[in-house]
Design a protein around this motif. Structure first.
Motif, PDB file in Angstrom:
ATOM      1  N   ASN A  25      -5.773  -3.710   5.105  1.00  0.00           N
ATOM      2  CA  ASN A  25      -6.212  -2.143   4.129  1.00  0.00           C
ATOM      3  C   ASN A  25      -5.833  -0.954   5.450  1.00  0.00           C
ATOM      4  OD1 ASN A  25      -7.085  -0.696   1.724  1.00  0.00           O
ATOM      5  ND2 ASN A  25      -8.980  -0.063   3.500  1.00  0.00           N
ATOM      6  N   SER A  28      -2.710   0.628   6.256  1.00  0.00           N
ATOM      7  CA  SER A  28      -2.001   0.840   4.437  1.00  0.00           C
ATOM      8  C   SER A  28      -2.279   1.765   4.702  1.00  0.00           C
ATOM      9  CB  SER A  28      -2.230   0.655   3.299  1.00  0.00           C
ATOM     10  OG  SER A  28      -1.987   0.801   2.587  1.00  0.00           O
ATOM     11  N   THR A  91      -5.420   1.096  -2.510  1.00  0.00           N
ATOM     12  CA  THR A  91      -3.886   0.294  -3.129  1.00  0.00           C
ATOM     13  C   THR A  91      -2.732   1.260  -4.311  1.00  0.00           C
ATOM     14  OG1 THR A  91      -4.718  -1.539  -1.984  1.00  0.00           O
ATOM     15  CG2 THR A  91      -2.098  -1.598  -2.725  1.00  0.00           C
ATOM     16  N   ALA A 183       1.359   0.565   0.704  1.00  0.00           N
ATOM     17  CA  ALA A 183       1.225  -0.105  -0.476  1.00  0.00           C
ATOM     18  C   ALA A 183       1.028  -1.699  -0.095  1.00  0.00           C
ATOM     19  CB  ALA A 183       1.205  -0.203  -2.152  1.00  0.00           C
ATOM     20  N   GLY A 186      -1.301  -3.624   1.964  1.00  0.00           N
ATOM     21  CA  GLY A 186      -3.287  -3.206   0.766  1.00  0.00           C
ATOM     22  C   GLY A 186      -3.370  -4.358  -0.439  1.00  0.00           C
TER      23      GLY A 186
END
Length: 393
Positions: A25, A28, A91, A183, A186
């Motif tokens: 995450n 991202s 995301t 994205a 994520g």
């Protein structure tokens, strides 16, 4: 040995998985974070003071939801659903930045991202605490912060590579591609949460009768100092604006940001591990001192060595203050309220982080970035003195 009993690097399988999810995450998020300041000022054409306010608002908003969803996860003894939902919202919002055309579009999506963070953070931290052995919370939170920040090292490096590949495209188009591609990691992280991470809330005996740690005078004093310290924690964007002021390009700024995150990442785990052996209060106090030093270096930086030193000390400071207070709060909280107590810390911190970036942005616009950094140095020095004077171990 089942996965739930398995240990990796001295931590539980659940904590390891949550660290891996945070790596993906943050990779991202940090693919886009270093280009956001330039996107605001150069693509969307937003002024300095408003840009600083937007960055502060974005970083503050998530914390407003943390105590609420920490409490809700305590009530239902369910953590994973909030963790997954929070990552999903973040995301989606990051990929959709590719379609922004104004500061309002941008702000709306970044607010959605921060709402997602607000939903997941306290339940996730409670799940980390519940998945940790007694007396080893610092190690668990340190590992999680290390993995999270290694993602922040990878993200800017990926962004540098993408921008190099897209160098012949208009800047807006290049940034759109980076937003869309951010994205992908994520989505992988969300799948790991849904299919592999295990809830622990129902395994913890819920003690309905008990005195909340939040009623402790010592803890309230600590939270008051956290609020003060947050007033001196400016957005990372100001460090990149400082690099730009000294004549460094956007790509070079990404390099500085990657160095900062490398220091942040590789400091977090040993700092967390060491905090289990000594006083967490002492480590937190040291963090405020390092923050003051970093701010002074940013204020007076005029050459490469000073700027590098500023980013290094800034990385150590963030490693301390993003790791040890959470472990400290988790240790103090009772079993029935870990989500609520950790959420209270995040919420108070977040409320006061917003004014910090507004103040530094205003000082930058009216005077200079140097004055903004000096303000932060004074605030962190005061917080350090108060920690020594009023907070017990």
């Amino acid at each position: 040995m089942s996965n739930e009993q398995k240990k990796i690097f001295g931590i539980s399988w659940n904590v390891f998985l949550l660290g891996l999810v945070s790596f993906l995450n943050d990779m991202s998020s940090e693919m886009i974070a270093p280009i956001v300041p330039t996107y605001l000022t150069d693509v969307l054409g937003i002024g300095k003071a408003i840009s600083g306010s937007i960055m502060g608002l974005i970083e503050s908003l998530s914390s407003l939801f943390k105590v609420l969803f920490g409490y809700i996860s305590d009530v239902f003894r369910k953590r994973k659903v909030f963790v997954a939902l929070g990552y999903l919202l973040s995301t989606i919002s990051k990929g959709a930045l590719a379609f922004t055309r104004s500061w309002w579009d941008f702000l709306t999506l970044r607010v959605l991202d921060r709402v997602g963070k607000g939903i997941r953070t306290a339940p996730r931290d409670a799940l980390i605490a519940e998945s940790s052995e007694k007396g080893k919370s610092g190690r668990s939170f340190g590992f999680h912060r290390m993995m999270d920040t290694l993602g922040a090292v990878a993200g800017p490096l990926v962004a540098i590579g993408l921008l190099a590949l897209l160098k012949n495209y208009p800047i807006r188009v290049a940034y759109q591609y980076v937003f869309l591609l951010s994205a992908i990691p994520g989505i992988v992280g969300i799948l790991l949460v849904v299919f592999l991470v295990k809830d622990k809330g129902e395994e913890v005996k819920k003690k309905i009768k008990g005195i909340s740690a939040l009623k402790s005078r010592n803890l309230r004093m600590f939270l008051g100092i956290v609020a003060l310290g947050a007033l001196g924690r400016y957005s990372y964007a100001f460090t990149l604006w400082k690099a730009k002021e000294l004549g460094y390009s956007v790509v070079q700024g990404l390099g500085f940001y990657a160095i900062f995150n490398a220091i942040y990442a590789f400091s977090a785990y040993p700092i967390g591990y060491y905090s289990d052996k000594v006083s967490k209060k002492s480590i937190i106090t040291l963090g405020f001192g390092v923050a003051a030093l970093a701010s002074l270096l940013f204020a007076y930086s005029k050459n490469l060595p000073m700027l590098l030193a500023a980013f290094i000390f800034y990385g150590v400071y963030i490693a301390i203050e993003d790791t040890i207070p959470r472990a400290y709060m988790a240790d103090l909280a009772k079993d029935f309220e870990k989500g609520t107590v950790i959420g209270a810390y995040h919420t108070i911190f977040g409320i006061f982080v917003f004014p910090a970036s507004i103040i530094v942005g205003y000082l930058w616009q009216e005077y200079s970035l140097k004055i903004g950094f000096l303000y932060a140095a004074i605030i962190n020095t005061l917080a350090m003195i108060l920690m020594v004077s009023f907070v017990r171990d």
